[in-house]
Scaffold this motif. Structure first.
Motif, mmCIF file in Angstrom:
data_model
loop_
_atom_site.group_PDB
_atom_site.id
_atom_site.type_symbol
_atom_site.label_atom_id
_atom_site.label_comp_id
_atom_site.label_asym_id
_atom_site.label_seq_id
_atom_site.Cartn_x
_atom_site.Cartn_y
_atom_site.Cartn_z
ATOM 1 N N LEU A 53 82.682 90.866 75.905
ATOM 2 C CA LEU A 53 81.304 90.715 75.451
ATOM 3 C C LEU A 53 80.457 90.008 76.508
ATOM 4 N N SER A 54 81.043 89.042 77.203
ATOM 5 C CA SER A 54 80.298 88.283 78.212
ATOM 6 C C SER A 54 79.815 89.152 79.370
ATOM 7 N N ASP A 55 80.395 90.338 79.544
ATOM 8 C CA ASP A 55 79.953 91.250 80.599
ATOM 9 C C ASP A 55 78.506 91.678 80.408
ATOM 10 N N PHE A 56 78.005 91.565 79.167
ATOM 11 C CA PHE A 56 76.685 92.105 78.843
ATOM 12 C C PHE A 56 75.646 91.015 78.619
ATOM 13 N N ARG A 57 75.948 89.806 79.062
ATOM 14 C CA ARG A 57 74.978 88.722 78.935
ATOM 15 C C ARG A 57 73.713 89.099 79.709
ATOM 16 N N GLY A 58 72.573 88.924 79.072
ATOM 17 C CA GLY A 58 71.304 89.349 79.662
ATOM 18 C C GLY A 58 70.831 90.686 79.120
ATOM 19 N N ARG A 59 71.694 91.382 78.377
ATOM 20 C CA ARG A 59 71.309 92.634 77.730
ATOM 21 C C ARG A 59 71.460 92.500 76.214
ATOM 22 N N VAL A 60 70.696 93.286 75.473
ATOM 23 C CA VAL A 60 70.899 93.372 74.035
ATOM 24 C C VAL A 60 72.123 94.264 73.801
ATOM 25 N N VAL A 61 72.982 93.858 72.882
ATOM 26 C CA VAL A 61 74.188 94.621 72.565
ATOM 27 C C VAL A 61 74.078 95.166 71.146
ATOM 28 N N VAL A 62 74.289 96.467 71.014
ATOM 29 C CA VAL A 62 74.390 97.106 69.702
ATOM 30 C C VAL A 62 75.862 97.455 69.515
ATOM 31 N N LEU A 63 76.446 96.963 68.438
ATOM 32 C CA LEU A 63 77.891 97.047 68.249
ATOM 33 C C LEU A 63 78.214 97.647 66.880
ATOM 34 N N SER A 64 79.088 98.642 66.868
ATOM 35 C CA SER A 64 79.481 99.255 65.605
ATOM 36 C C SER A 64 80.999 99.347 65.517
ATOM 37 N N LEU A 65 81.472 99.959 64.434
ATOM 38 C CA LEU A 65 82.890 100.123 64.164
ATOM 39 C C LEU A 65 83.105 101.607 63.865
ATOM 40 N N LEU A 66 83.839 102.298 64.740
ATOM 41 C CA LEU A 66 83.996 103.750 64.613
ATOM 42 C C LEU A 66 85.465 104.150 64.729
ATOM 43 N N ASP A 67 85.833 105.164 63.969
ATOM 44 C CA ASP A 67 87.191 105.702 63.978
ATOM 45 C C ASP A 67 87.186 106.998 64.792
ATOM 46 N N PRO A 68 87.982 107.089 65.847
ATOM 47 C CA PRO A 68 87.963 108.310 66.662
ATOM 48 C C PRO A 68 88.365 109.562 65.894
ATOM 49 N N ASP A 69 89.038 109.402 64.758
ATOM 50 C CA ASP A 69 89.432 110.547 63.937
ATOM 51 C C ASP A 69 88.418 110.886 62.850
ATOM 52 N N CYS A 70 87.423 110.027 62.641
ATOM 53 C CA CYS A 70 86.480 110.178 61.529
ATOM 54 C C CYS A 70 85.626 111.434 61.697
ATOM 55 N N THR A 71 85.381 112.115 60.558
ATOM 56 C CA THR A 71 84.580 113.349 60.600
ATOM 57 C C THR A 71 83.335 113.273 59.725
ATOM 58 N N VAL A 168 73.543 93.692 65.925
ATOM 59 C CA VAL A 168 72.685 93.570 67.098
ATOM 60 C C VAL A 168 72.833 92.140 67.615
ATOM 61 N N ILE A 169 73.192 92.027 68.882
ATOM 62 C CA ILE A 169 73.466 90.746 69.544
ATOM 63 C C ILE A 169 72.445 90.565 70.655
ATOM 64 N N ASP A 170 71.854 89.385 70.750
ATOM 65 C CA ASP A 170 70.771 89.212 71.717
ATOM 66 C C ASP A 170 71.286 88.939 73.129
ATOM 67 N N GLN A 171 70.349 88.737 74.043
ATOM 68 C CA GLN A 171 70.671 88.622 75.465
ATOM 69 C C GLN A 171 71.489 87.378 75.784
ATOM 70 N N ALA A 172 71.443 86.391 74.895
ATOM 71 C CA ALA A 172 72.223 85.172 75.095
ATOM 72 C C ALA A 172 73.568 85.231 74.388
ATOM 73 N N GLY A 173 73.889 86.388 73.793
ATOM 74 C CA GLY A 173 75.161 86.539 73.104
ATOM 75 C C GLY A 173 75.153 86.043 71.669
ATOM 76 N N GLN A 174 73.950 85.787 71.123
ATOM 77 C CA GLN A 174 73.828 85.302 69.749
ATOM 78 C C GLN A 174 73.784 86.469 68.768
ATOM 79 N N ARG A 175 74.460 86.308 67.634
ATOM 80 C CA ARG A 175 74.384 87.303 66.566
ATOM 81 C C ARG A 175 73.003 87.237 65.916
ATOM 82 N N ARG A 176 72.325 88.369 65.803
ATOM 83 C CA ARG A 176 70.974 88.362 65.254
ATOM 84 C C ARG A 176 70.806 89.225 64.006
#
Length: 207
Positions: A53-71, A168-176
């Motif tokens: 997660l720290s790789d994206f500090r300075g960017r907004v992160v949109v994070l979800s939960l997905l199943d590669p088999d889901c249809t 949605v996680i902000d640029q400082a890594g905070q949960r928003r």
């Protein structure tokens, strides 16, 4: 399957601790201000590259939960990720689109890479479909209070049940923000992603 996912969505809403508003999902989503930094992780993406997660500090992160088999639900969320990316235009370069693998029986890089291709996610350069060992995935599910189980969907025994969650996680890594838009009258996930991302980018410019 839709009823099961709706129940799981209700469950995860009540697992989110310390939400600023009431814990009911509104058309905005659930505001997570005050929860502090989003839980860190170190997994690998569809290219086999290590991702934290720290790789994206300075960017907004949109994070979800997905199943590669889901249809059913997962291809819809992937579609809305693509719509949001397109709608953001130049601002998309300031955003990372991530997803945890929701299936601890389909954990290989090849499996998340195949889903990436199947869902057209190669159109999004900052896309990372994150996987790891079953234990590593279970750790991040617990950290983010999402439900991903070994129970099969009643109408699709080859697919697993999981929460249709978006963070949605902000640029400082905070949960928003947390939201799930699979209920009557809800706006499209892409519209909420664009709205919250642009608000956080504007907020960052004011600092």
């Amino acid at each position: 399957g839709a009823l099961v996912l709706a129940v799981l969505g209700v469950l995860v809403r009540y697992q989110v601790p310390g939400a600023t508003h009431s814990r009911e999902i509104s058309f905005e989503g659930t505001r997570l201000d005050g929860l502090g930094l989003a839980p860190g992780f170190r997994l690998v993406d569809q290219n086999g590259a290590p991702v934290s997660l720290s790789d994206f500090r300075g960017r907004v992160v949109v994070l979800s939960l997905l199943d590669p088999d889901c249809t059913d639900i997962c291809p819809i969320y992937a579609y809305h990720y693509r719509l949001a990316y397109q709608s953001l235009g130049e601002d998309a370069a300031k955003v990372a689109f991530l997803a945890f693998n929701a299936n601890d029986k389909k954990t290989s890089v090849d499996e998340v890479a195949a889903a990436t291709k199947k869902w057209g996610m190669e159109e999004i350069p900052p896309w990372h479909f994150l996987t790891g060992s079953p234990e590593a995935l279970q750790d991040v599910w617990r950290a983010y209070s999402v439900v991903a189980s070994s129970l099969s969907k009643p109408d699709k025994p080859d697919e697993q049940q999981h929460t249709p969650a978006l963070f949605v996680i902000d640029q400082a890594g905070q949960r928003r923000w947390y939201f799930s838009t699979h209920f009557e009258g809800a706006p499209a996930a892409s519209a909420l992603i664009v709205k919250h991302v642009r608000a956080l980018l504007a907020e960052g410019q004011r600092r």
